[in-house]
Write a protein that holds these residues in place. Structure first.
Motif, short mmCIF file in Angstrom:
data_model
loop_
_atom_site.label_atom_id
_atom_site.label_comp_id
_atom_site.label_asym_id
_atom_site.label_seq_id
_atom_site.Cartn_x
_atom_site.Cartn_y
_atom_site.Cartn_z
N ASN A 1 13.33 54.28 33.27
CA ASN A 1 14.54 53.76 32.64
C ASN A 1 15.83 54.39 33.18
O ASN A 1 16.91 54.11 32.67
N ASP B 1 18.92 50.90 34.73
CA ASP B 1 19.17 50.01 33.60
C ASP B 1 19.73 48.69 34.14
O ASP B 1 20.91 48.60 34.48
N GLU C 1 20.10 45.74 32.64
CA GLU C 1 21.03 45.05 31.73
C GLU C 1 22.44 45.62 31.82
O GLU C 1 23.42 44.89 31.86
N GLU C 2 22.53 46.94 31.86
CA GLU C 2 23.84 47.59 31.95
C GLU C 2 24.34 47.67 33.39
O GLU C 2 25.52 47.96 33.62
N ASP D 1 22.59 53.08 37.24
CA ASP D 1 21.51 53.85 37.83
C ASP D 1 21.82 55.33 37.62
O ASP D 1 22.76 55.86 38.21
N CYS E 1 16.60 42.37 31.93
CA CYS E 1 16.37 43.58 31.16
C CYS E 1 15.50 44.56 31.95
O CYS E 1 16.01 45.47 32.57
N TRP F 1 13.57 46.84 30.75
CA TRP F 1 13.47 48.15 30.09
C TRP F 1 12.01 48.52 29.90
O TRP F 1 11.17 47.69 29.57
#
Length: 181
Positions: free
Chosen positions: A15, A18, A20-21, A24, A139, A141
């Motif tokens: 993780n 990310d 979605e965001e 790194d 995503c 995640w």
């Protein structure tokens, strides 16, 4: 069932990217040095070379790929396997030290080998079956599946699962709207 410390560090490692965001956490070698210390894989801040950083990113790519639910890209897994072979591990009978970095390793290589040991441990113990990557393309995640039958698919049914259901519903409705009676 809660994840072991090995599973927790494998999930945290995966993780660090990310999707979605769009962030790194291991973007630069200095980021990796901090992350290794923060996650107790190195006792003090190691000197991270560009080569170390590259090995880490290749390993992370393979870990994320192996946790995916869709078709896995063999070249990404093979590249990570090359990194794993560069990080010798020692099997020991001492309590609490069943799989550990080879004694010849130091610094960043030792920390990456400790991470590789965590990956190997979750695979050996079967905990890897509870570590999953959300199949949503936006995503990805990595999460712990605590369901009894290990059937959880989405990181969040309220977010990613709902989005997927809404997309599927919309795609089923489109052809019907184009028909004339």
């Amino acid at each position: 069932m809660e994840p072991s410390s090995h599973a927790a560090v494998v999930m945290a490692f995966a993780n660090t990217l990310d999707i979605e965001e769009g962030t790194d956490a291991l973007r630069e070698p200095a980021d990796l040095a901090r992350w290794l210390v923060d996650n107790q894989l190195a006792p003090r801040t190691p000197t991270v070379t560009e080569a170390d950083h590259d090995r880490c990113l290749r390993l992370r790519g393979g870990v994320r790929e192996a946790l995916g639910t869709e078709d896995q890209r063999a070249h990404v897994l093979a590249d990570a396997d090359v990194v794993m072979r560069e990080l010798p591990l020692l099997v020991a009978l001492s309590p609490g030290a069943a799989l550990q970095p080879g004694p010849e390793l130091a610094g960043t290589s030792r920390a990456l080998a400790a991470l590789a040991a965590a990956v190997a441990t979750v695979r050996i113990t079967g905990e890897v079956d509870r570590i999953k990557r959300c199949p949503a393309e936006d995503c990805g995640w990595v999460f712990w599946d605590s369901t009894k039958n290990r059937s959880r698919r989405w990181c969040s049914m309220q977010v990613c699962g709902n989005r997927s259901k809404a997309r599927a519903f919309a795609s089923r409705r489109r052809p019907a709207q184009g028909r004339t009676a």
